[in-house]
Design a protein around this motif. Structure first.
Motif, PDB file in Angstrom:
ATOM      1  N   THR A 104      39.330  32.244  31.577  1.00 12.60           N
ATOM      2  CA  THR A 104      40.676  32.261  32.160  1.00 12.60           C
ATOM      3  C   THR A 104      41.284  30.863  32.162  1.00 12.60           C
ATOM      4  O   THR A 104      42.473  30.683  31.854  1.00 12.60           O
ATOM      5  CB  THR A 104      40.620  32.814  33.593  1.00 12.60           C
ATOM      6  OG1 THR A 104      39.996  34.105  33.578  1.00 12.60           O
ATOM      7  CG2 THR A 104      42.009  32.930  34.183  1.00 12.60           C
ATOM      8  N   ALA A 105      40.473  29.869  32.500  1.00  7.16           N
ATOM      9  CA  ALA A 105      40.966  28.489  32.493  1.00  7.16           C
ATOM     10  C   ALA A 105      41.334  28.043  31.081  1.00  7.16           C
ATOM     11  O   ALA A 105      42.329  27.335  30.880  1.00  7.16           O
ATOM     12  CB  ALA A 105      39.910  27.564  33.092  1.00  7.16           C
ATOM     13  N   TYR A 106      40.544  28.474  30.107  1.00 13.55           N
ATOM     14  CA  TYR A 106      40.846  28.103  28.719  1.00 13.55           C
ATOM     15  C   TYR A 106      42.157  28.728  28.257  1.00 13.55           C
ATOM     16  O   TYR A 106      42.973  28.071  27.592  1.00 13.55           O
ATOM     17  CB  TYR A 106      39.697  28.535  27.810  1.00 13.55           C
ATOM     18  CG  TYR A 106      39.904  28.177  26.359  1.00 13.55           C
ATOM     19  CD1 TYR A 106      39.640  26.891  25.900  1.00 13.55           C
ATOM     20  CD2 TYR A 106      40.371  29.124  25.450  1.00 13.55           C
ATOM     21  CE1 TYR A 106      39.837  26.554  24.576  1.00 13.55           C
ATOM     22  CE2 TYR A 106      40.575  28.796  24.125  1.00 13.55           C
ATOM     23  CZ  TYR A 106      40.301  27.508  23.693  1.00 13.55           C
ATOM     24  OH  TYR A 106      40.505  27.184  22.376  1.00 13.55           O
ATOM     25  N   ASP A 107      42.369  29.992  28.615  1.00 11.94           N
ATOM     26  CA  ASP A 107      43.630  30.642  28.249  1.00 11.94           C
ATOM     27  C   ASP A 107      44.816  29.935  28.900  1.00 11.94           C
ATOM     28  O   ASP A 107      45.874  29.788  28.283  1.00 11.94           O
ATOM     29  CB  ASP A 107      43.596  32.115  28.667  1.00 11.94           C
ATOM     30  CG  ASP A 107      42.584  32.924  27.868  1.00 11.94           C
ATOM     31  OD1 ASP A 107      42.218  32.475  26.764  1.00 11.94           O
ATOM     32  OD2 ASP A 107      42.146  33.984  28.357  1.00 11.94           O
ATOM     33  N   THR A 128      45.563  26.743  26.946  1.00 11.39           N
ATOM     34  CA  THR A 128      46.193  26.939  25.644  1.00 11.39           C
ATOM     35  C   THR A 128      47.688  27.209  25.758  1.00 11.39           C
ATOM     36  O   THR A 128      48.415  27.050  24.777  1.00 11.39           O
ATOM     37  CB  THR A 128      45.525  28.106  24.901  1.00 11.39           C
ATOM     38  OG1 THR A 128      45.583  29.287  25.715  1.00 11.39           O
ATOM     39  CG2 THR A 128      44.071  27.784  24.589  1.00 11.39           C
ATOM     40  N   LEU A 129      48.152  27.603  26.935  1.00 11.61           N
ATOM     41  CA  LEU A 129      49.583  27.835  27.122  1.00 11.61           C
ATOM     42  C   LEU A 129      50.375  26.537  27.216  1.00 11.61           C
ATOM     43  O   LEU A 129      51.604  26.563  27.119  1.00 11.61           O
ATOM     44  CB  LEU A 129      49.820  28.673  28.387  1.00 11.61           C
ATOM     45  CG  LEU A 129      49.232  30.089  28.383  1.00 11.61           C
ATOM     46  CD1 LEU A 129      49.489  30.765  29.720  1.00 11.61           C
ATOM     47  CD2 LEU A 129      49.826  30.914  27.246  1.00 11.61           C
ATOM     48  N   LEU A 130      49.656  25.412  27.420  1.00 13.22           N
ATOM     49  CA  LEU A 130      50.277  24.088  27.533  1.00 13.22           C
ATOM     50  C   LEU A 130      51.206  24.034  28.752  1.00 13.22           C
ATOM     51  O   LEU A 130      51.346  24.995  29.495  1.00 13.22           O
ATOM     52  CB  LEU A 130      51.027  23.726  26.254  1.00 13.22           C
ATOM     53  CG  LEU A 130      50.198  23.769  24.960  1.00 13.22           C
ATOM     54  CD1 LEU A 130      51.075  23.411  23.765  1.00 13.22           C
ATOM     55  CD2 LEU A 130      49.008  22.832  25.034  1.00 13.22           C
ATOM     56  N   HIS A 131      51.815  22.885  28.920  1.00 15.78           N
ATOM     57  CA  HIS A 131      52.780  22.667  30.004  1.00 15.78           C
ATOM     58  C   HIS A 131      52.171  22.970  31.371  1.00 15.78           C
ATOM     59  O   HIS A 131      52.803  23.577  32.231  1.00 15.78           O
ATOM     60  CB  HIS A 131      54.044  23.501  29.790  1.00 15.78           C
ATOM     61  CG  HIS A 131      54.745  23.201  28.499  1.00 15.78           C
ATOM     62  ND1 HIS A 131      55.412  22.018  28.270  1.00 15.78           N
ATOM     63  CD2 HIS A 131      54.846  23.916  27.349  1.00 15.78           C
ATOM     64  CE1 HIS A 131      55.915  22.025  27.047  1.00 15.78           C
ATOM     65  NE2 HIS A 131      55.582  23.151  26.465  1.00 15.78           N
ATOM     66  N   THR A 132      50.916  22.571  31.557  1.00 14.90           N
ATOM     67  CA  THR A 132      50.334  22.692  32.887  1.00 14.90           C
ATOM     68  C   THR A 132      50.925  21.620  33.797  1.00 14.90           C
ATOM     69  O   THR A 132      51.293  20.533  33.346  1.00 14.90           O
ATOM     70  CB  THR A 132      48.807  22.523  32.827  1.00 14.90           C
ATOM     71  OG1 THR A 132      48.504  21.256  32.239  1.00 14.90           O
ATOM     72  CG2 THR A 132      48.172  23.626  32.002  1.00 14.90           C
ATOM     73  N   LYS A 133      50.998  21.916  35.066  1.00 21.59           N
ATOM     74  CA  LYS A 133      51.570  20.985  36.040  1.00 21.59           C
ATOM     75  C   LYS A 133      50.465  20.281  36.822  1.00 21.59           C
ATOM     76  O   LYS A 133      50.534  20.137  38.033  1.00 21.59           O
ATOM     77  CB  LYS A 133      52.501  21.731  36.989  1.00 21.59           C
ATOM     78  CG  LYS A 133      53.702  22.349  36.292  1.00 21.59           C
ATOM     79  CD  LYS A 133      54.610  23.059  37.279  1.00 21.59           C
ATOM     80  CE  LYS A 133      55.810  23.663  36.574  1.00 21.59           C
ATOM     81  NZ  LYS A 133      56.713  24.372  37.513  1.00 21.59           N
TER      82      LYS A 133
END
Length: 202
Positions: free
Chosen positions: A137-140, A143-148
């Motif tokens: 779940t963390a890897y997915d 991969t979406l990028l733009h984490t805050k």
């Protein structure tokens, strides 16, 4: 943006149409740490000081990509050509360019830990802490990028599986010496072969 400003930094939106003008107004810069290798990151050499011994460090080396594409010999050669081309263009203006590579170093980690304890480095914003079994779940999410913030994998709470010990070899009580144990011996020799005598021709 507000979080960066609270840390004492100057927040610049790289998606803004006038992002280059903002960087020019805030420059010139002595050090640029490039973590993405985008067109804007490559353009940022122009907002560095001229003949001030400034340095541009890129964490995105083309070595792995080139070696996968061209093989090890030609991949290393391709990386060297790109490095010298970028370095020569920077050197003409009195600047330095270098690639940086990650490697495990316990001394550096201990030093960073001391900096955090002494409040010389502020702990980055953590978006979410995942358990080890939530790694997919963390890897997915990554991969979406733009984490805050940072995504943390916590392995401290995971129980350590018990060590499985092999059972001891079976043994029998020796009838010849009471109180002692003997291990049965299996004779693995092949049975004798009784060959028929060859006929004698007179």
């Amino acid at each position: 943006m507000g979080y960066v400003s609270s840390l004492g930094g100057i927040a610049v939106d790289y998606n803004s149409q006038d992002v280059k003008d903002q960087l020019i107004s805030e420059g010139p810069f002595d050090v640029i740490l490039d973590c993405v290798d985008t067109d804007l990151a490559r353009w940022s050499d122009k907002v560095m000081g001229v003949w001030r011994n400034c340095v541009h460090v890129s964490l995105v080396s083309p070595m792995l990509r080139d070696t996968d594409r061209y093989g090890i010999p030609f991949g290393l050669l391709s990386t060297a050509v790109k490095y010298f081309d970028r370095s020569c263009r920077s050197f003409r203006n009195g600047r330095w360019f270098s690639y940086a590579y990650f490697m495990p170093n316990s001394q550096c980690l201990n030093q960073i830990s001391d900096f955090i304890d002494n409040e010389k480095i502020k702990i980055p914003h953590v978006e979410k802490v995942y358990k080890f079994n939530e790694f997919p779940t963390a890897y997915d999410r990554c991969t979406l990028l733009h984490t805050k913030g940072k995504l943390i994998i916590d392995i401290a709470e995971e129980p350590i599986p018990p060590k499985i010990e092999s059972p001891p070899p079976s043994s029998t009580i020796s009838p010849y010496h009471p109180g002692t144990k003997s291990v049965p011996v299996i004779d693995l020799k092949p049975p004798p072969i009784h060959a028929e005598p060859a006929p004698v021709v007179a």
